[in-house]
Design a protein around this motif. Structure first.
Motif, PDB file in Angstrom:
ATOM      1  N   ASP A 109     -10.793 -23.758  11.712  1.00 15.72           N
ATOM      2  CA  ASP A 109      -9.560 -24.129  11.021  1.00 15.72           C
ATOM      3  C   ASP A 109      -9.641 -23.714   9.545  1.00 15.72           C
ATOM      4  O   ASP A 109     -10.052 -24.512   8.695  1.00 15.72           O
ATOM      5  CB  ASP A 109      -9.343 -25.644  11.144  1.00 15.72           C
ATOM      6  CG  ASP A 109      -7.985 -25.976  11.727  1.00 15.72           C
ATOM      7  OD1 ASP A 109      -7.197 -25.043  11.955  1.00 15.72           O
ATOM      8  OD2 ASP A 109      -7.716 -27.170  11.946  1.00 15.72           O
ATOM      9  N   GLY A 165     -18.877 -30.761  14.791  1.00 17.01           N
ATOM     10  CA  GLY A 165     -18.317 -31.684  13.801  1.00 17.01           C
ATOM     11  C   GLY A 165     -17.135 -32.435  14.382  1.00 17.01           C
ATOM     12  O   GLY A 165     -16.029 -31.886  14.474  1.00 17.01           O
ATOM     13  N   ASN A 202      -7.527 -24.620  20.092  1.00 17.39           N
ATOM     14  CA  ASN A 202      -8.121 -25.232  21.286  1.00 17.39           C
ATOM     15  C   ASN A 202      -7.324 -24.855  22.533  1.00 17.39           C
ATOM     16  O   ASN A 202      -7.889 -24.585  23.589  1.00 17.39           O
ATOM     17  CB  ASN A 202      -8.168 -26.763  21.137  1.00 17.39           C
ATOM     18  CG  ASN A 202      -9.382 -27.215  20.322  1.00 17.39           C
ATOM     19  OD1 ASN A 202     -10.379 -26.496  20.223  1.00 17.39           O
ATOM     20  ND2 ASN A 202      -9.301 -28.397  19.741  1.00 17.39           N
ATOM     21  N   SER A 237      -6.372 -33.078  20.729  1.00 20.37           N
ATOM     22  CA  SER A 237      -5.626 -31.838  20.967  1.00 20.37           C
ATOM     23  C   SER A 237      -6.059 -31.182  22.275  1.00 20.37           C
ATOM     24  O   SER A 237      -5.303 -30.396  22.853  1.00 20.37           O
ATOM     25  CB  SER A 237      -5.805 -30.856  19.797  1.00 20.37           C
ATOM     26  OG  SER A 237      -7.164 -30.597  19.572  1.00 20.37           O
ATOM     27  N   ASP A 262     -15.406 -26.673  19.614  1.00 14.43           N
ATOM     28  CA  ASP A 262     -14.327 -27.047  18.701  1.00 14.43           C
ATOM     29  C   ASP A 262     -14.941 -27.259  17.315  1.00 14.43           C
ATOM     30  O   ASP A 262     -15.524 -28.304  17.020  1.00 14.43           O
ATOM     31  CB  ASP A 262     -13.647 -28.342  19.193  1.00 14.43           C
ATOM     32  CG  ASP A 262     -12.508 -28.771  18.252  1.00 14.43           C
ATOM     33  OD1 ASP A 262     -12.300 -28.102  17.221  1.00 14.43           O
ATOM     34  OD2 ASP A 262     -11.838 -29.779  18.560  1.00 14.43           O
ATOM     35  N   HIS A 285     -11.568 -34.123  20.243  1.00 12.59           N
ATOM     36  CA  HIS A 285     -10.242 -34.262  19.643  1.00 12.59           C
ATOM     37  C   HIS A 285      -9.140 -34.347  20.696  1.00 12.59           C
ATOM     38  O   HIS A 285      -9.189 -33.685  21.735  1.00 12.59           O
ATOM     39  CB  HIS A 285      -9.974 -33.074  18.716  1.00 12.59           C
ATOM     40  CG  HIS A 285      -8.849 -33.307  17.766  1.00 12.59           C
ATOM     41  ND1 HIS A 285      -7.573 -32.874  18.009  1.00 12.59           N
ATOM     42  CD2 HIS A 285      -8.807 -33.968  16.583  1.00 12.59           C
ATOM     43  CE1 HIS A 285      -6.794 -33.230  17.001  1.00 12.59           C
ATOM     44  NE2 HIS A 285      -7.526 -33.897  16.116  1.00 12.59           N
ATOM     45  N   HIS A 321      -7.486 -23.735   7.446  1.00 14.41           N
ATOM     46  CA  HIS A 321      -6.754 -24.633   6.542  1.00 14.41           C
ATOM     47  C   HIS A 321      -7.516 -25.936   6.268  1.00 14.41           C
ATOM     48  O   HIS A 321      -6.991 -26.818   5.589  1.00 14.41           O
ATOM     49  CB  HIS A 321      -5.304 -24.875   6.988  1.00 14.41           C
ATOM     50  CG  HIS A 321      -5.085 -25.594   8.288  1.00 14.41           C
ATOM     51  ND1 HIS A 321      -3.876 -25.565   8.925  1.00 14.41           N
ATOM     52  CD2 HIS A 321      -5.893 -26.354   9.059  1.00 14.41           C
ATOM     53  CE1 HIS A 321      -3.956 -26.284  10.051  1.00 14.41           C
ATOM     54  NE2 HIS A 321      -5.162 -26.767  10.141  1.00 14.41           N
ATOM     55  N   LYS A 322      -8.717 -26.015   6.770  1.00  9.81           N
ATOM     56  CA  LYS A 322      -9.577 -27.141   6.391  1.00  9.81           C
ATOM     57  C   LYS A 322     -10.688 -26.603   5.492  1.00  9.81           C
ATOM     58  O   LYS A 322     -10.488 -26.455   4.287  1.00  9.81           O
ATOM     59  CB  LYS A 322     -10.124 -27.835   7.641  1.00  9.81           C
ATOM     60  CG  LYS A 322      -9.015 -28.486   8.471  1.00  9.81           C
ATOM     61  CD  LYS A 322      -9.564 -29.362   9.574  1.00  9.81           C
ATOM     62  CE  LYS A 322      -8.460 -30.144  10.263  1.00  9.81           C
ATOM     63  NZ  LYS A 322      -7.851 -29.448  11.389  1.00  9.81           N
ATOM     64  N   THR A 326     -14.131 -35.240  14.515  1.00 13.40           N
ATOM     65  CA  THR A 326     -13.157 -35.689  13.516  1.00 13.40           C
ATOM     66  C   THR A 326     -13.560 -37.044  12.931  1.00 13.40           C
ATOM     67  O   THR A 326     -13.426 -37.268  11.732  1.00 13.40           O
ATOM     68  CB  THR A 326     -11.776 -35.827  14.188  1.00 13.40           C
ATOM     69  OG1 THR A 326     -11.550 -34.666  14.978  1.00 13.40           O
ATOM     70  CG2 THR A 326     -10.674 -36.001  13.175  1.00 13.40           C
ATOM     71  N   ALA A 377     -13.082 -27.092  14.518  1.00 16.21           N
ATOM     72  CA  ALA A 377     -11.922 -27.180  13.616  1.00 16.21           C
ATOM     73  C   ALA A 377     -12.300 -27.896  12.325  1.00 16.21           C
ATOM     74  O   ALA A 377     -11.924 -27.475  11.234  1.00 16.21           O
ATOM     75  CB  ALA A 377     -10.758 -27.892  14.298  1.00 16.21           C
ATOM     76  N   TYR A 378     -13.049 -28.989  12.461  1.00 15.52           N
ATOM     77  CA  TYR A 378     -13.496 -29.636  11.219  1.00 15.52           C
ATOM     78  C   TYR A 378     -14.732 -28.933  10.656  1.00 15.52           C
ATOM     79  O   TYR A 378     -14.735 -28.487   9.506  1.00 15.52           O
ATOM     80  CB  TYR A 378     -13.787 -31.136  11.444  1.00 15.52           C
ATOM     81  CG  TYR A 378     -14.783 -31.662  10.432  1.00 15.52           C
ATOM     82  CD1 TYR A 378     -14.506 -31.614   9.063  1.00 15.52           C
ATOM     83  CD2 TYR A 378     -16.029 -32.159  10.828  1.00 15.52           C
ATOM     84  CE1 TYR A 378     -15.439 -32.054   8.122  1.00 15.52           C
ATOM     85  CE2 TYR A 378     -16.952 -32.602   9.895  1.00 15.52           C
ATOM     86  CZ  TYR A 378     -16.655 -32.542   8.542  1.00 15.52           C
ATOM     87  OH  TYR A 378     -17.579 -32.945   7.616  1.00 15.52           O
ATOM     88  N   ILE A 425      -9.014 -35.569   7.883  1.00 20.30           N
ATOM     89  CA  ILE A 425      -9.718 -34.340   7.512  1.00 20.30           C
ATOM     90  C   ILE A 425      -8.810 -33.690   6.475  1.00 20.30           C
ATOM     91  O   ILE A 425      -7.689 -33.283   6.813  1.00 20.30           O
ATOM     92  CB  ILE A 425      -9.900 -33.377   8.704  1.00 20.30           C
ATOM     93  CG1 ILE A 425     -10.616 -34.058   9.891  1.00 20.30           C
ATOM     94  CG2 ILE A 425     -10.629 -32.120   8.261  1.00 20.30           C
ATOM     95  CD1 ILE A 425     -12.077 -34.350   9.699  1.00 20.30           C
ATOM     96  N   GLY A 450      -3.074 -23.688  13.756  1.00 21.30           N
ATOM     97  CA  GLY A 450      -4.049 -24.720  13.411  1.00 21.30           C
ATOM     98  C   GLY A 450      -5.078 -24.860  14.516  1.00 21.30           C
ATOM     99  O   GLY A 450      -5.100 -24.078  15.475  1.00 21.30           O
ATOM    100  N   GLY A 451      -5.927 -25.888  14.379  1.00 18.18           N
ATOM    101  CA  GLY A 451      -7.007 -26.090  15.342  1.00 18.18           C
ATOM    102  C   GLY A 451      -6.490 -26.523  16.712  1.00 18.18           C
ATOM    103  O   GLY A 451      -7.075 -26.165  17.734  1.00 18.18           O
ATOM    104  N   SER A 452      -5.417 -27.305  16.731  1.00 17.83           N
ATOM    105  CA  SER A 452      -4.885 -27.747  18.025  1.00 17.83           C
ATOM    106  C   SER A 452      -4.497 -26.541  18.866  1.00 17.83           C
ATOM    107  O   SER A 452      -4.798 -26.453  20.059  1.00 17.83           O
ATOM    108  CB  SER A 452      -3.641 -28.624  17.835  1.00 17.83           C
ATOM    109  OG  SER A 452      -3.932 -29.730  17.029  1.00 17.83           O
TER     110      SER A 452
HETATM  111  C1  LIG Z   1     -12.388 -31.507  15.637  1.00 23.53           C
HETATM  112  C2  LIG Z   1     -10.937 -31.219  15.495  1.00 23.53           C
HETATM  113  N1  LIG Z   1     -10.322 -30.478  16.439  1.00 23.53           N
HETATM  114  C3  LIG Z   1      -9.018 -30.172  16.367  1.00 23.53           C
HETATM  115  C4  LIG Z   1      -8.252 -30.600  15.308  1.00 23.53           C
HETATM  116  C5  LIG Z   1      -6.789 -30.245  15.249  1.00 23.53           C
HETATM  117  O1  LIG Z   1      -6.605 -29.300  14.232  1.00 23.53           O
HETATM  118  P1  LIG Z   1      -5.158 -29.088  13.563  1.00 23.53           P
HETATM  119  O2  LIG Z   1      -4.849 -30.363  12.862  1.00 23.53           O
HETATM  120  O3  LIG Z   1      -5.387 -27.951  12.632  1.00 23.53           O
HETATM  121  O4  LIG Z   1      -4.205 -28.777  14.647  1.00 23.53           O
HETATM  122  C6  LIG Z   1      -8.844 -31.388  14.308  1.00 23.53           C
HETATM  123  C7  LIG Z   1      -8.035 -31.895  13.187  1.00 23.53           C
HETATM  124  O5  LIG Z   1      -8.493 -32.606  12.336  1.00 23.53           O
HETATM  125  C8  LIG Z   1     -10.219 -31.683  14.394  1.00 23.53           C
HETATM  126  O6  LIG Z   1     -10.834 -32.424  13.465  1.00 23.53           O
END
Ligand SMILES: Cc1ncc(COP(=O)(O)O)c(C=O)c1O
Length: 477
Positions: free
Chosen positions: A301, A245, A162, A192, A272, A190, A303-304, A247, A274-275, A98, A157-159
């Motif tokens: 996210d 969405g 979550n 995470s 989630d 994901h 930053h995406k 990953t 994040a994407y 991503i 970030g997304g992790s």
């Molecule tokens: C669906 C999804 N969730 C969580 C994450 C984790 O996000 P991050 O990389 O910003 O920690 C990602 C990262 O690509 C993702 O695609």
């Protein structure tokens, strides 16, 4: 008290970490010039660089510096020795994983944060940036049709977002869920979420993987089945994480139906995004993601798909109480903090935290909602174009992209095993990587190896996509 301060060094002898104003300006301008040159010439640069630590250390390793060196020389070191070996994730033809494309507006926000260094952990420490964080969180909620009164926080970030969502749910249910709680995540969810569960103290078996259908969306019937089985076994189902969405392929789970189920079964509904979450600011994305606005917690996210530099995710939680219960901290050294206002240290794991809001604020304020809608729509259009162009080659099998991830693979030859076919996908990915003109990644979808071509970058144009596809087709075997 002993007096161990030693002889005073003259202020002239001691080198300050801040040079004089004129030098700061000169170096600052030079830094910006070099960054702009880097960005401006990205599309002519190689996308990916591979190598060993030994190889790169030959470029960047040096002994611990005993004495000072000029900032100018540090800058030159970075651009001459670090940048050439970097994989450029903001390159217009970086189509792997991503992407984190960033933008100049976002980088300006980061520079403001680094340059003025506000403390965004407490109201007293940085009231105006905390105010701004509340405003920008509300803007995001408004753009997505989410509750503008929800609580939120910008994370790393997304992790981490979550983790924040799961921690809020755990706070609502209490300690019992650590022993008996079940967390449902689709097989495409994901990793995470597994990490978050482990960090928060859940045993590995607490995370139940739910089956997906042939479009890689969560299978509702399997979810219901697993919940029922868990209840019969005296477990405590409490948290469902769904994907806006995935990953791997950008699959969007049936969010409305999952929201209904969670409501009926009194479970926490986490999304989630994040994407893909920010795609819901476009009419097409909103139509696909109906139900996301009902989430108890939502991961995004910036930053995406909001074009901010790496290091900023976002968690929104419908009921502030659960978020604050999960993270509130006390300490005598915190007793001067205002309790009437939001102290972000009570909404996430960090105390000292940077003003991540500034890059998000800068991007949203400078582009405006419509500018972002247009850009995300363009990314999705270019993904469809790439799918169409790749699909014209009969040697490839291409799936219709749900958002902006194109998944495709070599067609199987007669009497070729799946592992032989998969090896051709991997070779194609490796060859494009060595070629340097673009970057793809591979994954496994169902039981099939798959190539991924993701479009998520305001620098990616139709010409770039056509160029990338032409290059891929040269390497199809
Ligand atoms: C669906 C999804 N969730 C969580 C994450 C984790 O996000 P991050 O990389 O910003 O920690 C990602 C990262 O690509 C993702 O695609």
């Amino acid at each position: 008290m002993s007096s161990d301060t030693g002889p005073a060094r003259s202020e002239v002898d001691r080198r300050s970490l801040d040079p004089d104003a004129e030098t700061m300006r000169r170096l600052g301008y030079e830094l910006v010039d070099r960054v702009v040159e880097h960005l401006h010439t990205l599309s002519d640069q190689r996308v990916a660089r591979r190598g060993t630590h030994e190889g790169f250390a030959a470029q960047v390793d040096e002994p611990l510096p005993e004495g000072p060196s000029d900032l100018e020389e540090c800058l030159a070191f970075f651009f001459d020795r670090v940048v050439p070996g970097m994989t450029r994730v903001n390159h217009p033809r970086f189509h792997a994983y991503i992407p984190c494309p960033s933008s100049f507006a976002g980088a300006m926000g980061e520079m403001l944060a680094a340059g003025t260094n506000p403390f965004a952990g407490s109201w007293l420490g940085g009231a105006t940036v905390c105010s701004l964080e509340l405003t920008v969180l509300r803007w995001i909620a408004e753009m997505l049709g989410y509750d503008p009164l929800a609580a939120g926080i910008f994370t790393s970030g997304g992790s981490m977002a979550n983790l924040v969502g799961l921690a809020a749910a755990r706070a609502k249910w209490g300690r019992e869920v650590l022993e008996r709680g079940s967390i449902y995540v689709s097989r495409e969810g994901h990793a995470s979420l597994d990490k978050a569960a482990a960090i928060l103290g859940f045993p590995p078996e607490a995370v139940r993987r739910v089956a997906v259908n042939d479009r890689f969306r969560m299978d509702l019937a399997d979810l219901e089945r697993q919940i029922e089985a868990d209840r019969s076994a005296r477990r405590l189902p409490f948290f469902v994480s769904s994907n806006a969405g995935t990953t791997n392929s950008g699959a969007v789970d049936p969010l409305s139906a999952i929201a209904d189920l969670c409501q009926k079964q009194e479970l926490w509904f986490h999304v989630d995004g994040a994407y893909g979450g920010f795609a819901a600011i476009t009419p097409q994305g909103r139509a696909r993601m109906g139900g996301m606005e009902r989430a108890d917690s939502l991961t995004l996210d910036p930053h995406k798909w909001l074009y901010c530099p790496m290091g900023v995710g976002c968690a929104l939680v419908r009921h502030p109480e659960w978020l604050e219960r999960a993270f509130s901290a006390e300490g005598s050294y915190l007793k001067d903090l205002s309790t009437d206002e939001v102290n972000f240290l009570n909404r996430g794991p960090e105390l000292s935290r940077p003003a991540r809001v500034l890059s998000v604020w800068m991007v949203i304020r400078s582009a405006g909602q419509q500018g972002l809608v247009d850009q995300i729509e363009e990314d999705m259009r270019l993904a469809r174009l790439a799918a169409e162009l790749l699909g014209e080659d009969s040697r490839l099998e291409v799936d219709e992209p749900e958002l902006s991830i194109v998944t495709f693979r070599h067609c199987a030859r007669r009497e070729e095993s799946e592992s032989e076919r998969a090896a051709r996908d991997t070779t194609l990915m490796e060859t494009t990587l060595e070629d340097g003109q673009l970057m793809l990644s591979t994954t496994v979808l169902g039981d099939q190896s798959t190539l991924r071509f993701v479009v998520m970058n305001h620098r990616t144009t139709e010409t770039q996509v056509r160029h990338a596809v032409d290059r891929i087709l040269e390497f199809v075997s």
